[in-house]
Each structure stands twice: as structure tokens, then as C-alpha cells.
Design an enzyme around this catalytic site. Structure first.
Site, short mmCIF file in Angstrom:
data_model
loop_
_atom_site.label_atom_id
_atom_site.label_comp_id
_atom_site.label_asym_id
_atom_site.label_seq_id
_atom_site.Cartn_x
_atom_site.Cartn_y
_atom_site.Cartn_z
N TYR A 217 0.85 -1.19 0.00
CA TYR A 217 0.00 0.00 0.00
C TYR A 217 0.88 1.25 0.00
CZ TYR A 217 -3.76 3.24 0.98
OH TYR A 217 -4.66 4.27 0.89
N GLN B 164 -10.91 0.10 1.39
CA GLN B 164 -11.33 -0.79 0.31
C GLN B 164 -10.14 -1.45 -0.38
OE1 GLN B 164 -11.81 2.53 0.45
NE2 GLN B 164 -11.86 3.51 -1.54
N ASN C 100 -3.50 6.09 6.25
CA ASN C 100 -4.21 6.88 7.24
C ASN C 100 -4.91 5.99 8.27
OD1 ASN C 100 -6.55 5.89 6.01
ND2 ASN C 100 -6.94 7.77 4.88
N SER D 7 3.84 9.76 11.73
CA SER D 7 5.29 9.79 11.91
C SER D 7 5.71 10.39 13.25
CB SER D 7 5.93 10.59 10.77
OG SER D 7 7.33 10.47 10.81
N HIS E 114 4.19 15.77 8.00
CA HIS E 114 3.53 14.57 7.48
C HIS E 114 2.04 14.56 7.77
CE1 HIS E 114 6.36 11.86 5.61
NE2 HIS E 114 7.24 12.04 6.57
N HIS F 248 11.72 7.44 14.83
CA HIS F 248 13.02 7.99 14.40
C HIS F 248 13.69 8.66 15.59
CE1 HIS F 248 10.26 8.46 10.83
NE2 HIS F 248 11.22 7.76 10.27
N ASP G 60 15.08 8.42 5.01
CA ASP G 60 13.78 8.37 4.33
C ASP G 60 13.92 8.08 2.84
OD1 ASP G 60 11.87 8.64 6.26
OD2 ASP G 60 11.45 10.75 5.89
N GLU H 186 2.07 -35.79 29.45
CA GLU H 186 1.08 -34.77 29.13
C GLU H 186 -0.30 -35.36 28.90
OE1 GLU H 186 2.55 -32.29 25.97
OE2 GLU H 186 4.03 -31.35 27.28
#
Length: 423
Positions: A121, A183, A206, A229, A254, A320, A353, A407
Site C-alpha cells: 500500500y 477498500q 491513514n 510519523s 507529514h 526515528h 527516508d 502430558e
């Protein structure tokens, strides 16, 4: 400074990032609709939230070619060099498995196998992230994944950012879909008429993407639940206030929920950084986002000693961590919990980055206490292998049967004894 105050601030940050019940219910509805209705639901939610009708989910070869042909040549070379650096770093992470010989030809082994298919993604919305393409695709390729899929939200013209398409082309990825949000995660997890399901989903997004990843976990694997971030900086009187402020803002821009924290032994530096942050904010194109982040989760802590600063940062476990102090490498050696560590004045966080080669998909929300950044390990699985010869079996079968009966698992004991060994 009291560690308790830092921990209270961390708790506030986590609460803001968990989302709410309404968001969770929305995500669950999206997932169910995509699972049962496939492409129809994907198009419906794309129209609803992204504002355009999605006729073809998949990016065409013509769209990719147009993006590449019109892309700045110097930037293309920059992406190539960054990709080379990232690949070189991740090639050091490759696991070969092992074989452990036993007596009489018996052995134990570990077999390392790449995942068959992964979905990556790439966030969209307020910015374009070709760097996310490099950071997600390259470790998967190094691991040996055969099918790599990219999903990313398109703009209202139904197009993906040029840089995203160029980065994908540079890496040889052609299966790209113009789908974002919950979705997209649902489509990757369950499959639709157009998108075949994958085995693992990686990449940040998000709150709706994060919640969707959490919901489909178990149906597929995920890398992590990545929040907004974070950056923490340990600095002393040797640091430059304008540089510290710039680095704090590099992450604040960000997202409104980004976290930017300075821990310093210098009151003078603390005061100067506060002034510099305000001054530099007014010059940022993304001032509104960065300002909201600074006002909500921007913090400056002053400690009496570097040791106290180290303790505070280990408690925070940031995504970071920059160290801008005298003897910075000695300070870094004492850090236990951080997703990525950047040592010295010239190792600003954006170096990692974009270009150095390390991965920028890192654990947030203090999960660096137990989690690691994205790596080749995220795209493999390990199988244990056992081979016992008849002689090794004969020597150990009585022990195995006794342990099974300890056992209360008689069937286990009899499975061993069925090979011919008698009491």
C-alpha cells in the site's frame, strides 16, 4: 524533566491515534462490502471518498509509459541511485536457512521460503510517496517474492502520482491498482474480480488503512499498524538550533498527529529551537499540517544529564531518533528502543527516508520496544525440517513416548510406538 510527564504525553498520543468507534464501524462495513461485492464495492467507495468513477482498477501500460517519458531525467537518476542503495542494504539481510547434522545421517533444518504474493500500500492524499514504493518493493524482491502488487489512491482525474508510477516502473512492477483506503486493504485480503488476493499487506496509510489492516490480520499477514510519523532528537549545547528545528518539522509536516520531540541538556538550545520552529513554520508550504502537529504533539524536554535524556528516549521508543551531541556514537550505543537511529549532524532523518538504503517503514507508537522496521524478513517464512533415521528413532522413541504420556496424550505416544518399538 520527569519521565512520568513524557509517559503521560505518550499516552495522549496513543489515544489520538487509536481512532474511534465510528471509524472502526465504517472500516468493518467497507471490508464486508468488498468481501461480498468485490469490484462493485471498490468502485462505490472510491466514488464516495475519492470523488471519481473508477472504470479500470488497474493502471494501464500507457499510463506508466506516459509517466516515465515525461519524468525529469535527473530525478529518475536520483531514484535509481536510491534504489541501488536500498537494494544493497537489504541484500545483507538475506537468510539462507541451515542444516544441523545429527548422528547416523539424521538432521534438523530450517527452510526459508519467500511469500508467494504481497500487496504494497502506497499512501496518497496530501502527498505522493515514490519512496514508499522503493522501501516496500525492494525488500520483497530481495526476498524472492514472485508476485508484488501495488495499490494507491488516485486523484480526481483517476491518475496515480507520476513519481509513484516511475518508481514502480524502475523496479519492474506492472500490477498496480488505483485503489486506496480501507477498500484497498479489503481487496488485497479477500480478492475481487480484478484484484487477486495476496498473502501479506505492507505499507503505511491513514487511520482507515491502519484499522483495516488490523481487521484483516489473520486472513492475511501484515507488517505493522503504523501510526503517524514520529521523531525524537537528543541534543546538547553542540547542536545547532535551526537544524534541530528543521528536523523536527520534517516529520511534523507529514500529518496533524505527527509527533516531534526534543530532549536536550541545554536550556539555551531549547529556547532557541522553540523560536526557530515558529520562524520556520511560517515558511513551510504544509504549514497548517505541521503547525497542528507541533501544537498537539510537539514537545521540548530539558534534562539535567545525557543519561537522563537517554532514559527518556528509551521510554518513548520513537520511530526515528536523531542524536546531535558530543560523542554521539557513544550515546547511540546506549539506545535500546528506536525504530531508526541517526547519528550526528549530517545524518538528518530524511537521509534515511530517501537515500541511504535503510528502510523508512518503521514501528511507531512506542512499538520499537519490541518491533523492527520493514526488512527482507517480512517477506519470508521459515519452516522447520526433521529427518530421523531408523537408528536415531530407535534410540529416542521411548523418551518421546514417556514425554507424551506425561502430558496425557496417549495418541502421541502410540504414534511413536507404531513404528515397531515395543515396551
Amino acid at each position: 524533566m520527569k519521565i512520568e510527564q513524557l509517559q503521560q504525553d505518550i499516552s495522549l498520543k496513543r489515544a489520538l491515534e487509536k481512532g474511534n468507534e465510528a471509524q472502526l464501524q465504517t472500516v468493518r462495513q467497507v471490508i464486508e462490502d468488498v468481501r461480498t461485492q468485490g469490484d462493485v464495492a471498490v468502485r462505490m467507495y472510491t466514488k464516495k471518498w475519492d470523488g471519481f468513477t473508477l472504470n479500470n482498477l488497474k493502471v494501464t501500460t500507457e499510463e506508466i509509459a506516459t509517466a516515465v517519458d515525461t519524468f525529469d531525467r535527473e530525478l529518475y537518476q536520483d531514484l535509481q541511485e536510491a534504489a541501488k542503495n536500498i537494494r544493497a542494504y537489504h541484500e545483507q539481510q538475506v537468510r539462507q536457512g541451515f542444516t544441523m547434522p545429527l548422528a547416523d545421517g539424521s538432521y534438523l533444518a530450517q527452510k526459508v521460503t519467500a511469500l508467494d504474493a504481497v500487496g504494497l500500500y502506497v499512501p496518497g492524499g496530501t502527498a505522493a510517496y515514490p519512496s514508499s514504493v522503493l522501501m516496500n518493493v525492494i525488500p520483497a524482491q530481495v526476498a524472492g517474492v514472485e508476485r508484488i502488487v501495488i495499490t494507491s489512491p488516485a486523484n480526481q482525474e483517476g491518475l496515480l502520482p507520476q513519481g509513484v508510477l516511475v518508481a514502480a516502473h524502475l523496479l519492474g512492477i506492472t500490477e498496480i491498482y488505483k485503489v486506496g483506503g480501507a477498500q484497498a486493504i479489503a481487496a488485497l485480503a479477500y480478492g475481487t474480480e480484478s484484484i487477486q488476493a495476496v498473502d501479506k499487506i505492507t505499507g503505511p496509510g491513514n487511520i482507515f488503512v491502519a484499522l483495516a489492516k488490523r481487521e484483516v490480520f489473520g486472513e492475511v499477514a501484515i507488517d505493522m499498524i503504523a501510526g503517524p510519523s514520529e521523531i525524537a532528537i537528543i541534543a546538547d549545547e553542540t547542536a545547532y538550533a535551526d537544524e534541530v528545528a528543521a528536523d523536527l518539522l520534517s516529520q511534523a509536516e507529514h500529518d496533524p498527529l505527527s509527533c516531534a520531540i526534543l530532549v536536550t541538556t541545554s536550556i539555551k538550545l531549547a529556547q532557541e529551537v522553540v523560536q526557530q520552529v515558529e520562524q520556520q513554520l511560517t515558511q513551510l508550504p504544509r504549514e497548517a499540517i505541521a503547525r497542528q502537529a507541533i501544537e498537539q504533539l510537539g514537545k521540548v524536554y530539558v534534562t539535567a544529564t545525557i543519561e537522563e535524556a537517554i532514559k527518556a528516549v528509551n521510554s518513548l521508543a520513537p520511530e526515528h531518533l536523531e542524536i546531535m551531541t558530543e560523542h554521539a556514537e557513544e550515546v547511540a550505543a546506549k539506545i535500546k528502543h528506536a525504530g531508526g537511529i541517526f547519528i550526528g549532524r549530517y545524518s538528518s532523518e530524511p537521509v534515511g527516508d530517501y537515500f541511504a538504503g535503510t528502510n523508512h517503514v518503521l514501528p511507531t507508537n512506542s512499538t520499537a520496544r519490541f518491533a523492527s522496521g520493514l526488512s527482507v524478513d517480512d517477506f519470508i517464512k521459515k519452516s522447520s525440517v526433521v529427518y530421523y533415521s531408523q537408528k536415531t528413532w530407535q534410540e529416542n522413541a521411548p523418551k518421546i513416548a514417556r514425554l507424551a504420556r506425561l502430558e496425557g496424550l496417549e495418541g502421541h505416544a502410540r504414534a511413536v510406538e507404531s513404528r515397531g518399538w515395543k515396551k
